[in-house]
Design a protein around this motif. Sequence first.
Motif, PDB file in Angstrom:
ATOM      1  N   PRO A 115       0.459  -1.372  -0.340  1.00  0.00           N
ATOM      2  CA  PRO A 115      -0.130  -0.356   0.447  1.00  0.00           C
ATOM      3  C   PRO A 115       1.075   1.597  -0.469  1.00  0.00           C
ATOM      4  N   GLY A 116       0.820   2.036  -0.417  1.00  0.00           N
ATOM      5  CA  GLY A 116       1.263   3.322  -0.878  1.00  0.00           C
ATOM      6  C   GLY A 116       2.622   3.224  -1.975  1.00  0.00           C
ATOM      7  N   GLY A 117       2.921   1.919  -2.491  1.00  0.00           N
ATOM      8  CA  GLY A 117       4.195   1.624  -3.575  1.00  0.00           C
ATOM      9  C   GLY A 117       4.527   2.709  -4.534  1.00  0.00           C
ATOM     10  N   LEU A 118       5.507   2.187  -5.087  1.00  0.00           N
ATOM     11  CA  LEU A 118       5.952   3.176  -6.284  1.00  0.00           C
ATOM     12  C   LEU A 118       6.129   2.254  -7.210  1.00  0.00           C
ATOM     13  N   LEU A 119       5.548   2.476  -8.384  1.00  0.00           N
ATOM     14  CA  LEU A 119       5.621   2.779  -9.554  1.00  0.00           C
ATOM     15  C   LEU A 119       6.851   3.725 -10.279  1.00  0.00           C
ATOM     16  N   ILE A 120       7.689   2.504 -10.500  1.00  0.00           N
ATOM     17  CA  ILE A 120       8.716   3.877 -11.870  1.00  0.00           C
ATOM     18  C   ILE A 120       8.292   3.131 -13.073  1.00  0.00           C
ATOM     19  N   ALA A 121       8.122   4.019 -14.129  1.00  0.00           N
ATOM     20  CA  ALA A 121       7.498   3.497 -15.725  1.00  0.00           C
ATOM     21  C   ALA A 121       8.120   4.798 -16.265  1.00  0.00           C
ATOM     22  N   GLU A 122       8.826   3.828 -17.370  1.00  0.00           N
ATOM     23  CA  GLU A 122       9.535   4.666 -18.454  1.00  0.00           C
ATOM     24  C   GLU A 122       8.686   4.748 -20.243  1.00  0.00           C
ATOM     25  N   THR A 123       8.641   5.928 -20.544  1.00  0.00           N
ATOM     26  CA  THR A 123       7.533   6.340 -20.959  1.00  0.00           C
ATOM     27  C   THR A 123       7.455   6.301 -22.691  1.00  0.00           C
ATOM     28  N   ALA A 124       7.044   6.262 -23.635  1.00  0.00           N
ATOM     29  CA  ALA A 124       7.618   6.037 -24.944  1.00  0.00           C
ATOM     30  C   ALA A 124       7.826   7.885 -24.977  1.00  0.00           C
ATOM     31  N   PRO A 125       8.845   8.323 -25.983  1.00  0.00           N
ATOM     32  CA  PRO A 125       9.145  10.180 -25.621  1.00  0.00           C
ATOM     33  C   PRO A 125       8.655  10.357 -26.935  1.00  0.00           C
ATOM     34  N   VAL A 126       7.266  10.650 -27.473  1.00  0.00           N
ATOM     35  CA  VAL A 126       6.045  11.282 -27.937  1.00  0.00           C
ATOM     36  C   VAL A 126       4.621  10.240 -27.081  1.00  0.00           C
ATOM     37  N   ASP A 127       3.511  11.834 -27.644  1.00  0.00           N
ATOM     38  CA  ASP A 127       2.355  11.311 -27.162  1.00  0.00           C
ATOM     39  C   ASP A 127       1.823  10.257 -27.693  1.00  0.00           C
ATOM     40  N   ILE A 128       1.332   8.619 -27.451  1.00  0.00           N
ATOM     41  CA  ILE A 128       1.111   7.731 -28.593  1.00  0.00           C
ATOM     42  C   ILE A 128       0.359   6.778 -27.543  1.00  0.00           C
ATOM     43  N   ASP A 129      -0.458   6.241 -28.233  1.00  0.00           N
ATOM     44  CA  ASP A 129      -1.407   4.809 -27.331  1.00  0.00           C
ATOM     45  C   ASP A 129      -1.607   4.008 -27.885  1.00  0.00           C
ATOM     46  N   GLU A 130      -1.099   3.025 -28.048  1.00  0.00           N
ATOM     47  CA  GLU A 130      -0.546   2.119 -29.390  1.00  0.00           C
ATOM     48  C   GLU A 130      -0.421   0.277 -28.327  1.00  0.00           C
ATOM     49  N   ARG A 131      -1.582  -0.823 -29.282  1.00  0.00           N
ATOM     50  CA  ARG A 131      -1.085  -1.643 -28.815  1.00  0.00           C
ATOM     51  C   ARG A 131      -1.506  -2.734 -29.779  1.00  0.00           C
ATOM     52  N   VAL A 132      -0.421  -3.266 -30.588  1.00  0.00           N
ATOM     53  CA  VAL A 132      -0.184  -3.745 -31.381  1.00  0.00           C
ATOM     54  C   VAL A 132       0.562  -5.037 -31.506  1.00  0.00           C
ATOM     55  N   GLN A 133       0.744  -5.861 -32.469  1.00  0.00           N
ATOM     56  CA  GLN A 133       0.865  -7.053 -32.634  1.00  0.00           C
ATOM     57  C   GLN A 133       2.483  -7.142 -33.389  1.00  0.00           C
ATOM     58  N   VAL A 134       3.767  -7.830 -32.561  1.00  0.00           N
ATOM     59  CA  VAL A 134       5.312  -7.019 -33.149  1.00  0.00           C
ATOM     60  C   VAL A 134       5.778  -8.816 -32.822  1.00  0.00           C
ATOM     61  N   HIS A 135       6.628  -8.858 -33.406  1.00  0.00           N
ATOM     62  CA  HIS A 135       7.637  -9.875 -33.502  1.00  0.00           C
ATOM     63  C   HIS A 135       9.420  -9.475 -33.156  1.00  0.00           C
ATOM     64  N   VAL A 136      10.121 -10.106 -32.287  1.00  0.00           N
ATOM     65  CA  VAL A 136      11.824  -9.798 -32.307  1.00  0.00           C
ATOM     66  C   VAL A 136      11.836  -9.751 -34.040  1.00  0.00           C
ATOM     67  N   THR A 137      13.221  -9.033 -34.254  1.00  0.00           N
ATOM     68  CA  THR A 137      13.669  -9.699 -35.691  1.00  0.00           C
ATOM     69  C   THR A 137      15.325  -9.007 -35.718  1.00  0.00           C
ATOM     70  N   ALA A 140      15.819  12.722 -19.010  1.00  0.00           N
ATOM     71  CA  ALA A 140      16.852  12.337 -18.665  1.00  0.00           C
ATOM     72  C   ALA A 140      17.738  11.387 -19.979  1.00  0.00           C
ATOM     73  N   GLU A 141      18.753  12.040 -19.982  1.00  0.00           N
ATOM     74  CA  GLU A 141      18.982  11.924 -21.526  1.00  0.00           C
ATOM     75  C   GLU A 141      18.704  11.386 -23.125  1.00  0.00           C
ATOM     76  N   GLY A 142      17.088  12.292 -22.681  1.00  0.00           N
ATOM     77  CA  GLY A 142      16.122  12.343 -23.860  1.00  0.00           C
ATOM     78  C   GLY A 142      15.187  11.123 -23.723  1.00  0.00           C
ATOM     79  N   ARG A 143      15.306  10.452 -22.790  1.00  0.00           N
ATOM     80  CA  ARG A 143      14.405   9.505 -22.268  1.00  0.00           C
ATOM     81  C   ARG A 143      12.780   9.801 -20.820  1.00  0.00           C
ATOM     82  N   CYS A 144      11.718   9.200 -20.906  1.00  0.00           N
ATOM     83  CA  CYS A 144      10.668  10.038 -20.110  1.00  0.00           C
ATOM     84  C   CYS A 144      10.309   9.027 -18.750  1.00  0.00           C
TER      85      CYS A 144
END
Length: 283
Positions: free
Chosen positions: A162-184, A236-240
Amino acid sequence: MSTANAMGTASAMSTASAMSTATAWCVDPYADALRNGRGPLFLRRADGWLLPLEVERWCARADAADLSALRRCEGAVLDVGCGPGRLVAALAVRGRTVLGIDVSEAAVAHTVELGGQALRRSVFEPLPGEGRWGTALLIDGNIGIGGDPDALLRRMAQLLAPGGLLIAETAPVDIDERVQVHVTDAQGAAGTPFPWARLGSRALLRRARRLGWRTDHTDRTDRMDRTDRTGGQWTAEGRCFVALRRARTIRISSHSADAPNSTAVISSQRPRNTSPGRPLDAS
């Protein structure tokens, strides 16, 4: 459909997505890149769009941007999608109790080689110390795990105290995307498609507030940190990054912290549960 049945169905869907993701991140292009410490490696959408993955940075030491997030950590830390373990190692050196989890055997093995504690496990599987972690990390785009940010945010609320902290890195653009991808990789070797998500800070905050999270306004940084900060957001360093607080009154369901999962344990010594305030043995 009853509320209980709906929740059960949503949980099953999240688990199924997580298993699909787990399989995909264990394919050779990703494992090989981690073993070699270099790319190129990409997430590829069905339309051919490529998202470069920063393998070299992941396999290096924690950088200034990473440290801007790690300085905010409180209590015991769970690094979700720890990759090759740079954040786990950096926190361990600083005396933090920290556990990394990742679905990739190569990633977990690399973390253990650095001296960190890690489990090969999905975030949607039972984990040690559920409901007692002081901080959880979703760095390097890991807010996308499972392709369902709302389900992931609910799961993070189950894991944190309870009251714990979540730190998340986000995309550097305004986006809300859910997609199918694969590693290549550069040669076109590809794994199985899996669901992924990309969120900018505004999208994450909008979703989080709807689920009862609040923005963290506690400034844990020092004067030498030159990041730009607005409440619980900074760059920081271009990351959000975004820091969120788990509601103290949220209802959470608990799993046994020591549920059997023999194939998930990669570290040489499985972390032990101790008191409610310390999810892991620090030794």
